[in-house]
Design a protein around this motif. Structure first.
Motif, PDB file in Angstrom:
ATOM      1  N   PRO A  29       0.821  -1.221   0.000  1.00  0.00           N
ATOM      2  CA  PRO A  29       0.000   0.000   0.000  1.00  0.00           C
ATOM      3  C   PRO A  29       0.851   1.266   0.000  1.00  0.00           C
ATOM      4  O   PRO A  29       1.838   1.359   0.725  1.00  0.00           O
ATOM      5  N   LYS A  30       0.453   2.227  -0.834  1.00  0.00           N
ATOM      6  CA  LYS A  30       1.109   3.536  -0.894  1.00  0.00           C
ATOM      7  C   LYS A  30       0.027   4.599  -0.882  1.00  0.00           C
ATOM      8  O   LYS A  30      -1.105   4.347  -1.256  1.00  0.00           O
ATOM      9  N   HIS A  31       0.416   5.801  -0.497  1.00  0.00           N
ATOM     10  CA  HIS A  31      -0.522   6.912  -0.509  1.00  0.00           C
ATOM     11  C   HIS A  31      -0.805   7.335  -1.947  1.00  0.00           C
ATOM     12  O   HIS A  31       0.088   7.373  -2.783  1.00  0.00           O
ATOM     13  N   SER A  56      -6.325  13.172   1.408  1.00  0.00           N
ATOM     14  CA  SER A  56      -5.819  12.799   2.720  1.00  0.00           C
ATOM     15  C   SER A  56      -6.884  12.015   3.463  1.00  0.00           C
ATOM     16  O   SER A  56      -8.056  12.130   3.181  1.00  0.00           O
ATOM     17  N   GLY A  57      -6.433  11.207   4.366  1.00  0.00           N
ATOM     18  CA  GLY A  57      -7.346  10.398   5.151  1.00  0.00           C
ATOM     19  C   GLY A  57      -6.971   8.927   5.063  1.00  0.00           C
ATOM     20  O   GLY A  57      -5.974   8.547   4.457  1.00  0.00           O
ATOM     21  N   ASP A  58      -7.786   8.109   5.690  1.00  0.00           N
ATOM     22  CA  ASP A  58      -7.506   6.678   5.709  1.00  0.00           C
ATOM     23  C   ASP A  58      -7.780   6.019   4.363  1.00  0.00           C
ATOM     24  O   ASP A  58      -7.245   4.966   4.063  1.00  0.00           O
ATOM     25  N   TRP A  59      -8.618   6.618   3.564  1.00  0.00           N
ATOM     26  CA  TRP A  59      -9.024   6.003   2.306  1.00  0.00           C
ATOM     27  C   TRP A  59      -7.954   6.114   1.230  1.00  0.00           C
ATOM     28  O   TRP A  59      -8.004   5.428   0.225  1.00  0.00           O
ATOM     29  N   ASP A  60      -6.948   6.972   1.412  1.00  0.00           N
ATOM     30  CA  ASP A  60      -6.046   7.292   0.311  1.00  0.00           C
ATOM     31  C   ASP A  60      -4.893   6.309   0.129  1.00  0.00           C
ATOM     32  O   ASP A  60      -3.942   6.607  -0.571  1.00  0.00           O
ATOM     33  N   LEU A  61      -4.965   5.140   0.720  1.00  0.00           N
ATOM     34  CA  LEU A  61      -3.970   4.106   0.471  1.00  0.00           C
ATOM     35  C   LEU A  61      -4.427   3.259  -0.706  1.00  0.00           C
ATOM     36  O   LEU A  61      -5.592   2.913  -0.836  1.00  0.00           O
ATOM     37  N   ARG A  96     -11.611  -6.630  -4.933  1.00  0.00           N
ATOM     38  CA  ARG A  96     -12.207  -5.820  -3.861  1.00  0.00           C
ATOM     39  C   ARG A  96     -11.175  -5.280  -2.884  1.00  0.00           C
ATOM     40  O   ARG A  96     -11.362  -4.218  -2.313  1.00  0.00           O
ATOM     41  N   GLU A  97     -10.090  -6.019  -2.690  1.00  0.00           N
ATOM     42  CA  GLU A  97      -9.104  -5.578  -1.700  1.00  0.00           C
ATOM     43  C   GLU A  97      -8.352  -4.308  -2.110  1.00  0.00           C
ATOM     44  O   GLU A  97      -7.679  -3.694  -1.297  1.00  0.00           O
ATOM     45  N   CYS A  98      -8.473  -3.912  -3.368  1.00  0.00           N
ATOM     46  CA  CYS A  98      -7.830  -2.664  -3.824  1.00  0.00           C
ATOM     47  C   CYS A  98      -8.667  -1.430  -3.501  1.00  0.00           C
ATOM     48  O   CYS A  98      -8.195  -0.307  -3.665  1.00  0.00           O
ATOM     49  N   PHE A  99      -9.880  -1.639  -3.070  1.00  0.00           N
ATOM     50  CA  PHE A  99     -10.795  -0.528  -2.821  1.00  0.00           C
ATOM     51  C   PHE A  99     -11.352  -0.625  -1.409  1.00  0.00           C
ATOM     52  O   PHE A  99     -11.420  -1.701  -0.832  1.00  0.00           O
ATOM     53  N   SER A 100     -11.751   0.507  -0.888  1.00  0.00           N
ATOM     54  CA  SER A 100     -12.362   0.504   0.441  1.00  0.00           C
ATOM     55  C   SER A 100     -13.877   0.684   0.301  1.00  0.00           C
ATOM     56  O   SER A 100     -14.382   1.014  -0.770  1.00  0.00           O
ATOM     57  N   ARG A 101     -14.556   0.497   1.386  1.00  0.00           N
ATOM     58  CA  ARG A 101     -16.016   0.504   1.403  1.00  0.00           C
ATOM     59  C   ARG A 101     -16.614   1.841   0.985  1.00  0.00           C
ATOM     60  O   ARG A 101     -17.669   1.893   0.381  1.00  0.00           O
ATOM     61  N   ARG A 102     -15.936   2.934   1.249  1.00  0.00           N
ATOM     62  CA  ARG A 102     -16.496   4.261   0.983  1.00  0.00           C
ATOM     63  C   ARG A 102     -15.865   4.936  -0.236  1.00  0.00           C
ATOM     64  O   ARG A 102     -15.900   6.147  -0.357  1.00  0.00           O
ATOM     65  N   ALA A 114      -8.111   4.534 -11.964  1.00  0.00           N
ATOM     66  CA  ALA A 114      -7.060   5.068 -12.837  1.00  0.00           C
ATOM     67  C   ALA A 114      -5.675   4.602 -12.377  1.00  0.00           C
ATOM     68  O   ALA A 114      -4.826   4.263 -13.204  1.00  0.00           O
ATOM     69  N   LEU A 115      -5.446   4.570 -11.075  1.00  0.00           N
ATOM     70  CA  LEU A 115      -4.169   4.083 -10.554  1.00  0.00           C
ATOM     71  C   LEU A 115      -3.989   2.601 -10.859  1.00  0.00           C
ATOM     72  O   LEU A 115      -2.889   2.157 -11.213  1.00  0.00           O
TER      73      LEU A 115
END
Length: 165
Positions: A29-31, A56-61, A96-102, A114-115
């Motif tokens: 995981p990277k920012h 910024s935040g927890d979602w940006d990994l 799914r593990e590349c994305f978060s719930r929100r 895109a990443l």
């Protein structure tokens, strides 16, 4: 449509492409901001991060994992293609593990999509049978990038990698 002797060669290539993509290693995981700020990237993500309100935040990994599935779809599989312009569509199911719930909020899913595609394109461009790797927007929608591939053995055929959740 490819006929005669070249169709089995194309089928073998598509199978090897799917195996190559499925065997790509996962990344740490990277920012998100760090991934966009890398200056020496050969493949630039097909998305402008300025669209997102905050990075910024927890979602940006973000981390890359191989696709959950890769399926041949569209007119090629139904043998309904017409020459001279042939497109072969491969549906890539994003894990799914590349994305978060929100990630549905604030264009986060589009950013991570895109990443994901930029990492996938950079890995595919290193593979020897590939002639060119380009980004294109599905239906000219900048929130729906896809990858266009051309091979050295079949330069008149476009292979489109279509991501979906």
């Amino acid at each position: 449509m490819e006929t005669g002797k070249s169709k089995p060669k194309l089928e073998v290539f598509l199978k090897s492409l799917r195996q190559f993509i499925s065997s790509l290693p996962s990344t740490k995981p990277k920012h998100v901001e760090e991934l966009f700020s890398t200056k020496k990237k050969k493949v630039v993500p097909p998305f402008r991060p300025e669209i997102c309100p905050s990075l910024s935040g927890d979602w940006d990994l973000f981390h890359f994992s191989p696709p959950s599935s890769i399926k041949l779809i569209g007119s090629y599989i139904l043998q309904l293609q017409v020459k001279p312009r042939c497109n072969i569509d491969l549906a890539i199911e994003l894990p799914r593990e590349c994305f978060s719930r929100r990630d549905y909020l604030d264009y986060r899913w589009a950013l991570k999509n895109a990443l994901y595609l930029s990492h996938l394109a950079s890995q595919i461009s290193k593979w020897d049978p590939i002639l060119t790797v380009q980004f294109f927007y599905l239906n000219h929608n900048q929130l729906k990038p896809i990858i266009l591939l051309r091979t050295k053995t079949h330069p008149k055929i476009e292979i489109r990698l279509l991501p979906h959740p």
